[in-house]
Design a protein around this motif. Sequence first.
Motif, short mmCIF file in Angstrom:
data_model
loop_
_atom_site.label_atom_id
_atom_site.label_comp_id
_atom_site.label_asym_id
_atom_site.label_seq_id
_atom_site.Cartn_x
_atom_site.Cartn_y
_atom_site.Cartn_z
N THR A 53 0.83 -1.21 0.00
CA THR A 53 0.00 0.00 0.00
C THR A 53 0.86 1.26 0.00
O THR A 53 0.32 2.37 -0.02
N ASN A 54 2.16 1.09 0.04
CA ASN A 54 3.10 2.21 0.00
C ASN A 54 3.44 2.51 -1.46
O ASN A 54 4.11 1.72 -2.13
N ALA A 55 2.99 3.66 -1.94
CA ALA A 55 3.15 3.99 -3.35
C ALA A 55 4.62 4.07 -3.75
O ALA A 55 4.99 3.63 -4.85
N GLN A 78 -9.08 -3.70 2.67
CA GLN A 78 -8.65 -2.32 2.45
C GLN A 78 -7.27 -2.29 1.77
O GLN A 78 -7.06 -1.56 0.80
N SER A 79 -6.36 -3.13 2.25
CA SER A 79 -5.04 -3.21 1.64
C SER A 79 -5.12 -3.77 0.22
O SER A 79 -4.41 -3.33 -0.68
N GLU A 82 -6.43 -0.90 -2.00
CA GLU A 82 -5.40 0.13 -2.20
C GLU A 82 -4.30 -0.38 -3.13
O GLU A 82 -3.83 0.34 -4.01
N THR A 83 -3.88 -1.61 -2.91
CA THR A 83 -2.82 -2.19 -3.74
C THR A 83 -3.26 -2.29 -5.19
O THR A 83 -2.51 -1.94 -6.12
N SER A 85 -5.51 -0.50 -6.78
CA SER A 85 -5.59 0.84 -7.36
C SER A 85 -4.20 1.37 -7.70
O SER A 85 -3.98 1.92 -8.79
N LEU A 86 -3.25 1.19 -6.80
CA LEU A 86 -1.88 1.66 -7.03
C LEU A 86 -1.24 0.93 -8.21
O LEU A 86 -0.52 1.54 -9.02
N ASN A 111 -11.85 -0.27 -9.22
CA ASN A 111 -10.67 0.44 -8.72
C ASN A 111 -9.36 -0.08 -9.30
O ASN A 111 -8.32 0.02 -8.66
#
Length: 215
Positions: A53-55, A78-79, A82-83, A85-86, A111
């Motif tokens: 999840t860290n861009a 959630q992770s 986010e992953t 989407s990134l 997403n």
Amino acid sequence: MKSVLVIGLGNFGMLIVKQIHELGHQVMAIDKNESRVNEALPYVTNALIGDSTNANFLESLGINNYDVCIETIGNDFQSSLETTSLLKELGGKMVVSRANREVQEKFLLRNGADEVVNPEKQIAKWTAIRYTSNYILDYVKLDDNYAIFEVELPDAWIGKNIREVNLRQRYGINIMAIKEKGSMKLAISPDDILNEGQTLLVVGEHKAIQKCFHI
């Protein structure tokens, strides 16, 4: 040979890594857990401990260089979201994400996911079809209506040729191959005799298969 990024090394992710390795492709594996990363080392080109999840971390991997990015996080939606989407934002060519529920599938597709796999749903359907039929040994879904099935021969078909069984005219089912003792015969003709111990690979609508084999 393809270059594949796998994020998440739980049971499902590890199985994917091992299978991709067996197929001869290059694999980069990512997980937060050091022991999981170490376990994956024999099967991957490289593996890193990191937070997907860290861009900045993901960007450092050069996401657009991978042919496929597979996100298999199963216990933290959630992770997972986010992953996914990134991965798409950073240039993922093909992003495949794991879902545990149908509502998750919808959110992942909205997403950034190009494809979504739901292992429990898919294996549940396979199990139900496989073990409620007297003839179906395996199947591969093609879409909501069609699938490829491996089927045992009903006793009434043994000794007949493919023309006599006449699956195409009677049910709209096409015979793709005859399988016997692990070998596959793809060049089949209407005169081929069906023998005990053989199985057929057939393609057709689910409803037609159900009608033909009385499932």
